[in-house]
Design a protein around this motif. Structure first.
Motif, short mmCIF file in Angstrom:
data_model
loop_
_atom_site.label_atom_id
_atom_site.label_comp_id
_atom_site.label_asym_id
_atom_site.label_seq_id
_atom_site.Cartn_x
_atom_site.Cartn_y
_atom_site.Cartn_z
N TYR A 137 39.39 129.79 39.51
CA TYR A 137 40.28 129.05 40.39
C TYR A 137 40.19 129.65 41.79
O TYR A 137 39.86 130.83 41.94
CB TYR A 137 41.74 129.07 39.88
CG TYR A 137 42.44 130.38 40.10
CD1 TYR A 137 42.30 131.43 39.20
CD2 TYR A 137 43.25 130.59 41.22
CE1 TYR A 137 42.94 132.65 39.40
CE2 TYR A 137 43.89 131.80 41.43
CZ TYR A 137 43.72 132.82 40.52
OH TYR A 137 44.35 134.03 40.74
N GLN A 138 40.44 128.80 42.77
CA GLN A 138 40.56 129.26 44.17
C GLN A 138 41.67 128.45 44.80
O GLN A 138 41.64 127.21 44.71
CB GLN A 138 39.26 129.03 44.94
CG GLN A 138 38.24 130.11 44.73
CD GLN A 138 36.91 129.81 45.41
OE1 GLN A 138 36.75 128.80 46.08
NE2 GLN A 138 35.97 130.71 45.23
N GLY A 139 42.64 129.10 45.40
CA GLY A 139 43.81 128.38 45.88
C GLY A 139 44.43 127.64 44.72
O GLY A 139 44.67 128.21 43.65
N ASN A 140 44.59 126.32 44.85
CA ASN A 140 45.15 125.55 43.74
C ASN A 140 44.07 124.81 42.96
O ASN A 140 44.37 124.03 42.06
CB ASN A 140 46.17 124.53 44.27
CG ASN A 140 47.43 125.23 44.73
OD1 ASN A 140 47.86 126.19 44.11
ND2 ASN A 140 48.00 124.77 45.84
N SER A 141 42.81 125.04 43.29
CA SER A 141 41.73 124.31 42.61
C SER A 141 41.27 125.04 41.36
O SER A 141 41.00 126.24 41.38
CB SER A 141 40.54 124.13 43.55
OG SER A 141 39.46 123.59 42.82
N THR A 142 41.15 124.29 40.26
CA THR A 142 40.59 124.86 39.03
C THR A 142 39.35 124.08 38.60
O THR A 142 38.92 124.17 37.47
CB THR A 142 41.62 124.83 37.89
OG1 THR A 142 42.14 123.50 37.79
CG2 THR A 142 42.76 125.80 38.11
N LYS A 143 38.80 123.31 39.55
CA LYS A 143 37.60 122.52 39.21
C LYS A 143 36.38 123.41 39.34
O LYS A 143 35.81 123.54 40.44
CB LYS A 143 37.50 121.31 40.13
CG LYS A 143 38.50 120.25 39.77
CD LYS A 143 38.13 118.92 40.35
CE LYS A 143 39.11 117.87 39.85
NZ LYS A 143 39.17 116.70 40.68
#
Ligand code: SF4
Ligand code: SF4
Length: 429
Positions: free
Chosen positions: A38-44
């Motif tokens: 994950y990075q920031g709020n992204s888990t894609k």
């Protein structure tokens, strides 16, 4: 609307002496690392390896795949395990790729090195993307994005201010990798098609400023600018205003500036010179509740509890573990979260009951708010559930700097009230 209106002149007790002149501790390789997916709020994220695969330090194991493409690399050599949900700095468990270390730390080049002097601007931006360079000052924003869209930029501003109490990781990096700081900065000038760069360092860092200035001989396009030792001078808007006397609405590009953290410039230089991405981080682990506060060189994906254990553990039972510094960091309920490519500090404080009293209406929180807000009004409106007043007080401009809590003589956690008010407004959308 520019939100920079506050005084920005609050000197804080930095407590940096706890780590500033101590040797950096190199952490032994942990048995397992948990590479954040994950990075920031992204888990894609797409995972490129499967359970049982052998990897080395530097093997590309996954990449972020949403609006941004950001590869991530193994920080140990060993065997790939499962994807597990582990506590994250978003305050909830998120996927991490487990890699079981073989203790050998065998390394491979992640990509070909590049000579930034002969490479084109476009090649450098592509390189920065493939190297997975992200902002190392805490936010973790992909660096290539800033340069892909940089236009009419005259100056690169390297933020080496590090204004939060306790944190000295950037200073330790600049001290150790001065040459890389300059090479990374020079490459950034080229990537943005800018004319010059300024490295902003707090005026109190006398030795560091001297060292960087000496290393700059021959680089007429890069200078060091001393900035006052006040909080929040490291906030992007503050440091841009201090250096250029210009304000902007959304992004520093509006005033012709690209801002990068000092460690980000160093990471870019290391990628260009050595062919590896961010596999290890310099992290300040400090605060009164850790036995031996130090800067620690940590493989990405190491659990915080392992790092604290290596420093002798905690000094008391009830501790508050903060990802980042005490002003803007996030308090996390346990020490099971891991060091990521954007981590720069873990602050460990003793949990103490706070004897707060009623608001004195002294107005100090409003006087010191760097965003020019009236935190006391927002707090009252939040308590009353008065959304209209919260909105009228421009709550979204709060940068959660913690100053209103720090300054409050009634010991009220004003920042938390403002945060709650922000969330109320966000939930309306
Ligand atoms: S945390 Fe408080 S002082 Fe800081 S910007 Fe928000 S309201 Fe202002
Ligand atoms: S600083 Fe504290 S006591 Fe003073 S007005 Fe703000 S909330 Fe009230």
């Amino acid at each position: 609307m520019s939100i920079f209106t506050g005084p920005m002149r609050q000197h804080l007790d930095g407590k940096k002496e706890l780590t500033a002149h101590e040797e950096v501790v190199v952490l032994e390789t942990p048995e397992k690392v948990y590479i954040p997916l994950y990075q920031g709020n992204s888990t894609k994220f797409e995972v490129l390896v499967k359970e049982g695969d052998k990897v080395k330090v530097g093997t590309k194991v996954a990449y972020r795949n949403d609006n941004f493409i950001v590869p991530v690399f193994s920080s140990v050599s060993g065997t790939v395990g499962k994807v597990e949900n582990v506590m994250s700095t978003t305050l909830k468990p998120l996927p991490h790729l487990v890699i079981v270390s073989d203790g050998l730390n065998e390394t491979e080049k992640s990509f070909e090195t590049i000579d930034y002097k002969t490479a084109s601007r476009e090649e450098l931006v592509a390189f920065t993307k493939d190297a997975g360079i992200v902002g190392c000052g805490g936010a973790g924003f992909p660096t290539y994005v800033k340069y892909q869209f940089a236009k009419d930029c005259h100056t690169i501003l390297i933020n080496g201010v590090e204004c939060e109490p306790y944190i000295t990781a950037d200073a330790a990096m600049m001290e150790k990798y001065t040459k890389e700081l300059i090479i990374g900065t020079d490459a950034m000038i080229k990537m943005a098609d800018a004319k010059a760069a300024i490295i902003a360092i707090k005026t109190t860092k006398v030795e560091l400023i001297k060292k960087v200035r000496e290393a700059l001989a021959g680089y007429s396009n890069i200078t060091v600018q001393e900035v006052p030792d006040v909080y929040p001078m490291g906030w992007e808007r503050t440091v841009v205003y201090e250096v250029f006397k210009k304000r902007y609405d959304r992004l520093p590009g509006e005033v012709g500036v690209v801002v990068n953290n000092a460690t980000t410039a160093i990471s870019l230089a290391q990628a260009m010179l050595e062919g590896h991405g961010i596999t290890h981080k310099m992290v300040t682990v400090s605060g009164e509740a850790v036995k031996t506060p130090r800067n620690v060189w940590v493989p990405v994906g190491t659990k915080v509890k392992e790092v604290v254990k290596a420093l002798g553990g905690y000094t008391c039972e009830d501790v508050l573990c903060i990802a980042g510094g005490p002003m803007m960091g996030k308090a996390i309920i346990n020490d099971e979260w891991v060091i990521s490519a954007s981590s720069n500090a873990v602050t460990v404080l003793e949990t103490k009951p706070i004897d707060s009293v009623a608001c004195l209406r002294c107005g100090q929180c409003s006087e010191h708010c760097p965003a020019g807000l009236q935190p006391v009004r927002i707090r009252q409106a939040e308590k009353a559930g008065d959304i209209e007043t919260i909105k009228a007080n421009d709550v979204n401009s709060c940068i959660e700097c913690g100053m209103c809590t720090y300054i409050c003589p009634s010991k009220l956690d004003v920042t938390e009230s403002v945060r709650r008010a922000k969330r109320r407004v966000q939930l309306l959308k």
